[in-house]
Design a protein around this motif. Structure first.
Motif, PDB file in Angstrom:
ATOM      1  N   LEU A   1       0.471  52.869 -34.450  1.00 32.44           N
ATOM      2  CA  LEU A   1       1.577  52.649 -35.483  1.00 32.44           C
ATOM      3  C   LEU A   1       2.692  53.306 -34.617  1.00 32.44           C
ATOM      4  CD1 LEU A   1       0.770  53.431 -38.894  1.00 32.44           C
ATOM      5  CD2 LEU A   1       0.916  51.369 -37.982  1.00 32.44           C
ATOM      6  N   VAL A   2       2.592  54.593 -33.918  1.00 27.10           N
ATOM      7  CA  VAL A   2       3.523  55.138 -33.054  1.00 27.10           C
ATOM      8  C   VAL A   2       3.959  54.160 -32.075  1.00 27.10           C
ATOM      9  CG1 VAL A   2       3.932  57.127 -31.549  1.00 27.10           C
ATOM     10  CG2 VAL A   2       2.853  57.426 -33.661  1.00 27.10           C
ATOM     11  N   ALA A   3       2.856  53.528 -31.107  1.00 28.65           N
ATOM     12  CA  ALA A   3       3.119  52.897 -30.169  1.00 28.65           C
ATOM     13  C   ALA A   3       4.058  51.635 -30.407  1.00 28.65           C
ATOM     14  CB  ALA A   3       1.903  52.417 -29.509  1.00 28.65           C
ATOM     15  N   LEU A   4       3.839  50.962 -31.704  1.00 23.71           N
ATOM     16  CA  LEU A   4       4.477  49.835 -31.822  1.00 23.71           C
ATOM     17  C   LEU A   4       6.100  49.922 -32.619  1.00 23.71           C
ATOM     18  CD1 LEU A   4       1.932  47.457 -33.691  1.00 23.71           C
ATOM     19  CD2 LEU A   4       3.451  46.781 -31.592  1.00 23.71           C
ATOM     20  N   VAL A   5       5.909  51.173 -33.260  1.00 23.64           N
ATOM     21  CA  VAL A   5       7.237  51.229 -34.102  1.00 23.64           C
ATOM     22  C   VAL A   5       8.341  52.198 -33.467  1.00 23.64           C
ATOM     23  CG1 VAL A   5       8.388  51.960 -36.310  1.00 23.64           C
ATOM     24  CG2 VAL A   5       6.037  50.951 -36.280  1.00 23.64           C
ATOM     25  N   ARG A   6       7.783  53.003 -32.665  1.00 24.63           N
ATOM     26  CA  ARG A   6       8.538  54.154 -31.863  1.00 24.63           C
ATOM     27  C   ARG A   6       9.882  53.634 -31.239  1.00 24.63           C
ATOM     28  NH1 ARG A   6       8.934  59.344 -29.487  1.00 24.63           N
ATOM     29  NH2 ARG A   6       9.384  59.080 -27.363  1.00 24.63           N
TER      30      ARG A   6
END
Lengths: 203, 209
Positions: free
Chosen positions: B160-165
């Protein structure tokens, strides 16, 4: 004074002479039913070697191409394992980044490479000096190699992001699924306990 | 079950914890396996104490792992903190109840039951219980098998962090709960590995002669 023909169950210590196991069968403890070791089919080790090379190629594909891509207002973001690790590290979570790097990348890779290096001497019926250390290393790394858990994490992430944006699975996703299927099919052949039981057959 | 089955230990034999080779126990301590060179022990040294220590540590860490947020999401709607449980509830209310069940089992049930079950095994071993050793061994086997699946939420946070950051719609950041949670998973895995299931069977041996 060693007794290679005897086996003591690693879960209940019962001493036993394992009955002959047919190809693709498994030896179980007579008392507690623990799995002692699994026996591969005909040419099992050669087959496992081929499967592991295929798995290694899939592992490379799975880490180069994106697992998930998110499209939003013409903008496209790709996620890979190593990319995620980098984000976590820069986001002030180096410890979690390290855990994900080890369990999602380094240990699975070490497991694949280590198993290939272990099987080669068994194919050639040689016993190099490093073999015991290597096989021991593979056994240590294996419980920490978590690609199938990671895969389930990918599905959960897809669902969680579905309300935010358009999320599509990438090529790496297919590679991961194939990789997990391959490794599961090879698991019977690459049982370290079976390889140890074959130790005395090497020169 | 065969009564009075000879174990390796009862015959003065040691089995290597790495390669499984059975060899005669030498008089001196610190012997090495003749096949693979590993140090030989009758039972894993300090198994009960080490497992207790790891278990208590993971039980303590289990509290912040579930109370602290594992992730915060900042968007035009404001800032939202997510714990493990709120993630499960989100999946449930958004209609993906099979995944909600999977995450609930992997992230909350498994670590909790693992801590309780290992504690139970340790207590019965310390009381030299000979009660249903086969069932208790099976319990241990399940604990060892399912433990790794609890890492699920750590991977979800990473993705999630990798996609949304970097996107414009929200900022997702990992929080301390995720680290505590990963700590619980790792500590319970080490705890299960340090427990020696043969201790379950030693009192049986004594009872049956």
């Amino acid at each position: 004074m060693a007794h290679p023909s005897l086996i003591a169950c690693h879960e209940c210590d019962l001493l036993q002479h394992p009955a002959p196991v047919p190809p693709r069968g498994a030896a179980k403890c007579a008392r507690c039913n623990a799995l002692l070791y699994r026996v591969p089919g005909e040419r099992g080790i050669e087959n496992a070697f081929a499967v592991l090379i295929a798995a290694l190629i899939l592992f490379v594909v799975a880490n180069i191409y994106p697992i998930l891509s998110m499209e939003l207002q013409g903008q496209r973001v790709d996620a890979t394992i190593l990319g995620g690790v980098r984000e976590l590290n820069q986001g002030g979570m180096p410890a979690i980044a390290a855990i994900v790097f080890l369990t999602g990348f380094l240990f699975p890779l070490a497991n694949l490479l280590g198993m290939l290096a272990v099987l080669l001497p068994f194919v050639r019926r040689r016993r190099p000096r490093y073999l015991a250390t290597l096989l021991r290393g593979v056994m240590m790394v294996r419980p920490w190699s978590m690609i199938e858990v990671f895969m389930l994490g990918v599905f959960v992430s897809m669902v969680k992001l579905a309300h935010l944006a358009h999320v599509v699975p990438g090529l790496a996703m297919a590679a991961f699924v194939l990789l997990i299927v391959l490794l599961a099919s090879a698991a019977t052949v690459i049982d370290p306990q079976y390889l140890w039981s074959r130790w005395e057959s090497l020169e | 079950m065969t009564p009075a089955a000879p174990t390796a230990a009862s015959l003065g034999l040691l089995s290597c914890h790495i390669c499984g080779l059975v060899s005669r126990a030498p008089a001196e301590r610190g012997a090495q396996c003749p096949r693979c060179g590993a140090h030989l022990h009758l039972r894993r040294p300090g198994s009960v104490q080490r497992t207790w220590a790891l278990l208590v540590a993971s039980a303590i860490l289990f509290v912040p792992a579930n109370l602290l947020p594992i992730m915060t999401t900042t968007s035009f709607l404001g800032t939202q903190s997510d714990t493990i449980m709120s993630g499960v509830i989100f999946l449930w209310t958004s209609g993906s109840w099979p995944l909600a069940v999977i995450v609930f089992v992997a992230s909350i049930m498994v670590p909790l039951l693992k801590i309780l079950a290992l504690g139970y095994l340790l207590v019965t071993v310390q009381r030299h219980s000979a009660w249903r050793p086969d069932e208790r061994t099976r319990l241990y086997r399940v604990i060892e098998l399912v433990g790794r699946w609890s890492m699920l939420d750590v991977f979800v946070v990473t993705l999630l962090v990798a996609l949304v950051r970097f996107s414009s719609l929200a900022i997702m950041e990992p929080r301390g709960g995720a680290l505590a949670f990963a700590g619980v998973v790792i500590l319970t895995m080490f705890a299960a590995m340090s427990f020696d299931p043969r201790l379950i069977w030693d009192p049986v041996e004594k009872r049956d002669g």
